[in-house]
Design a protein around this motif. Structure first.
Motif: not given
Length: 701
Positions: A415-416, A453-456, A460-462, A479-481
């Motif tokens: 989560x960002x 929510x940012x997904x990757x 490391x990518x995130x 950013x969240x866990x």
């Protein structure tokens, strides 16, 4: 016009592939230096490389973004792409391989084939990209060409055709023997830029002749014309060997193996000669295939081929988009035709025209403007405002849609949020631009919490994505866990489930009556056993006597696919299920494709609630390299993370442990491993699919 006389015959579109730290970027830097593209050798550890130009790449000492450069060697233009070696950026490699004609696979002479080496090799196999192998770092302690070649043979299964023999070992590595011409290539002391060519020293002659004989026999087994000459003459000429090596490389039946030390600048010139001699030009690869605009996908009337002909209609594939301080750059592989500055082209998928304002020959973050690009070129263009990676740009008068590179599904999310309320809109814009540049990232709004929510593809990518937003846009972000992307699957199905969809609001109504079975695809279903496959759903219809028309069956299947998006356990996508439509009924007036699609969606949701379901979590294969005295602690830590050890090998005072571990348990593992091994341990991970999560099953009603 032959390949040797056509300008296209002198083009090589080349990728550099390898595991992280095998020396890809150093090989690229030496190629640029020797071809006169740069006048100073860049070093990864100094942060002075041309292709790793992004600040994060220089800070971390790894390649993150695929970088394109152009150079010339022996009258040939080489368009080269330096690709990332870390598994989190495998999607960058996938997009690059889609537009390449050949590749150099770099291997560490001490470690041999490493996990990501194997992954990128398989990616190249899928795209049919011919390769040359370069065994690097022969100046390192423990370097062993034969062991590295054996690991290539055992783990990658090609026929390695070793065309060189090293002269000296470790610090004493001074050159190579060219087994085709039986000549010694020697680099004098220091990091000299040139080599001398001379006869093979008598102390090496017997071993060189033995290796030459092994090469001849291996080639004769694979190449019919070489076999003819070998049977007649009991040997092969250098010319026959070179011809056979070129043919075997381009068909993929064999892989030429060369060796050297890029850091010491030894072996790069022969590597460039081999690229020109053995890897294909755009004229040597099959014509690209696409679908004519408006025609049925894959149908005979819709399929078109475009040869690498500058006079053919223009067609190019976008494989990368990059935003710079001066504007948006769109990277293209031109497959056919010619494009000039000022031309209007069609984005075939979006049915939108774009104007090409500038065409740039690329050298990482520097560019040289040119007037035109022709078939076989890899260039960047400015002026294209909306085309995304995977789009086809073509002549408006002759539309064509090329198959885009595949995009992997994200497996990790965070989560960002903007820490300042005034930055909320700026963050949304920055994330949209980020996803445009990197299709393996995804952004969504959580329907329950309202969070972005940012997904990757990995932790490391995130980290890199978030840091890019912070640096490029000057935003303070919280950013969240990290959380992993789960799946749900059927472990015990249901049979004969009856569902009726009836809706009457006045006038024509909706009616669909269906009977279905839902069952698991089986223990070997892709995505459930760690195989990493992508199939998630199988549909069959056993309805007899035309009780349900074919178009309604297709609509029912589409409805079932809609239902797979949200499973009953936690709303995760459903995988590994087979649905069979066994019976049904229609109404003469009220039945329609819409009614059967709705019935399919609701019927499968009902069936899944009645099935025994289980939650799946992503699993990765971890390879940990640690000192012998730290093995016990590492094994205990892996066990605590629900890891299953698959094997362990000893290698010169270190141990290499391979284990499968749930991805969720690897967050923070790098820091933990460093503390357990006093900074001496390293690890790599690659996805292997999904496995049942503990305590997450539901037996249905």
């Amino acid at each position: 016009m032959s390949a040797t006389t056509s300008p296209l015959g002198t083009v090589r579109n080349l990728g550099i592939l390898a595991h992280v730290d095998a020396g890809k970027t150093t090989v690229t830097e030496r190629i640029l230096y020797l071809t006169g593209t740069t006048h100073k050798r860049g070093e990864v550890h100094d942060g002075t490389t041309v292709t790793d130009f992004d600040p994060q790449e220089r800070d971390r000492g790894i390649t993150i973004f695929a970088a394109a450069v152009s150079c010339t060697w022996d009258g040939h233009r080489i368009n080269l792409i330096d690709t990332p070696g870390h598994v989190d950026f495998a999607d960058e490699v996938e997009r690059s391989l889609r537009v390449l004609d050949g590749a150099v696979a770099v291997f560490d002479a001490v470690a041999g084939v490493e996990p990501q080496s194997e992954s990128v090799w398989r990616q190249a196999d899928r795209h049919g990209v011919p390769r040359i192998a370069f065994v690097n770092k022969l100046d390192r302690a423990g370097a062993d060409l034969d062991a590295a070649v054996e690991s290539i043979r055992r783990r990658l299964h090609p026929a390695p055709l070793v065309a060189q023999m090293p002269i000296g070992t470790e610090d004493g590595f001074t050159g190579v023997v060219d087994l085709l011409r039986m000549r010694a290539l020697l680099w004098s002391g220091g990091d000299t830029d040139t080599y001398t060519e001379g006869p093979v020293h008598e102390s090496l002659t017997a071993e060189a002749l033995r290796r030459r004989r092994v090469l001849e026999e291996a080639v004769a087994e694979l190449h019919p014309l070489a076999l003819e000459e070998f049977c007649a003459e009991s040997t092969l000429s250098a010319r026959t060997l070179a011809t056979a090596l070129r043919d075997l490389t381009r068909t993929g039946e064999g892989v030429v193996v060369l060796c050297g030390s890029a850091y010491r600048n030894r072996g790069i010139e022969p590597l460039l000669d081999a690229v020109v001699a053995y890897l294909p030009s755009p004229l040597d690869v099959p014509a690209v295939r696409g679908t004519a605009d408006g025609a049925p996908e894959g149908g005979p009337a819709g399929t078109r081929e475009r040869a690498a002909d500058p006079g053919a209609p223009f067609a190019a594939l976008v494989f990368k988009v990059h935003s710079t301080a001066t504007g948006r750059l769109t990277f293209l592989r031109v497959y056919s035709g010619t494009v000039e500055k000022g031309d209007v082209v069609l984005d075939a998928g979006a049915r939108r025209t774009e104007r090409i304002s500038r065409i740039l020959r690329v050298r990482a973050d520097r560019h040289a403007e040119v007037d035109r690009a022709v078939a076989g070129d890899i260039v960047a263009v400015a002026g294209v405002k909306a085309a995304r990676a995977g789009a086809t740009l073509c002549a408006p008068s002759d539309p064509l849609v090329l198959e885009p590179p595949s995009v992997a599904e994200p497996v990790v999310s965070v989560a960002v949020e903007a820490l300042r309320r005034t930055d909320v809109d700026r963050l949304a814009t920055a994330l949209a631009r980020l996803v445009e540049e990197d299709p393996s990232l995804a952004v969504r709004t959580d329907s329950e919490t309202g969070q972005t929510v940012l997904s990757g593809m990995g932790e490391l990518h995130l980290e890199v994505a978030v840091e890019t937003v912070r640096r490029a846009h000057g935003l303070d972000i919280g950013i969240g866990r990290p959380e992993v992307a789960h799946r749900e699957t059927v472990t015990r199905g249901v049979s004969g489930l009856v569902h009726r969809h009836v809706k009457q609001d006045g006038g024509a109504g909706q009616f669909a009556h269906v009977v279905l079975d839902a069952e698991p695809l089986g223990p070997s279903a892709p995505g459930t056993d760690g195989s990493g496959g992508t199939a998630e759903f199988e549909f069959r219809s056993t309805v007899a006597g035309g009780r349900v028309p074919r178009e309604y069956v297709r609509a029912f299947e589409a409805g079932c696919r809609d239902a797979l998006a949200h499973g009953p356990l936690g709303g995760h996508p459903v995988t590994g299920v087979r649905v069979t439509l066994t019976d049904g009924a229609t109404h003469v007036k009220d039945s329609s494709e819409m009614a059967f699609r709705t019935a399919g969606r609701n019927a499968l949701r009902e069936a899944l609630r009645a099935c025994a379901m289980t939650l799946l979590e992503p699993v990765v294969e971890v390879t940990v390299t640690v000192p012998d005295d730290a093995v016990g602690g590492v094994l205990g830590d892996l066990a605590a993370r629900r890891g299953r050890v698959c094997g362990s090998t000893a290698r010169g005072g270190t141990a290499v442990v391979t284990a499968t571990v749930p991805l969720a348990e690897l967050f923070g593992y790098a820091t933990r491993l460093r503390s357990r091994t006093q900074g001496r341990g390293t690890f790599t991970a690659r996805p292997t699919g999904y496995a049942p999560a503990p305590g997450a099953a539901a037996d249905g009603p």
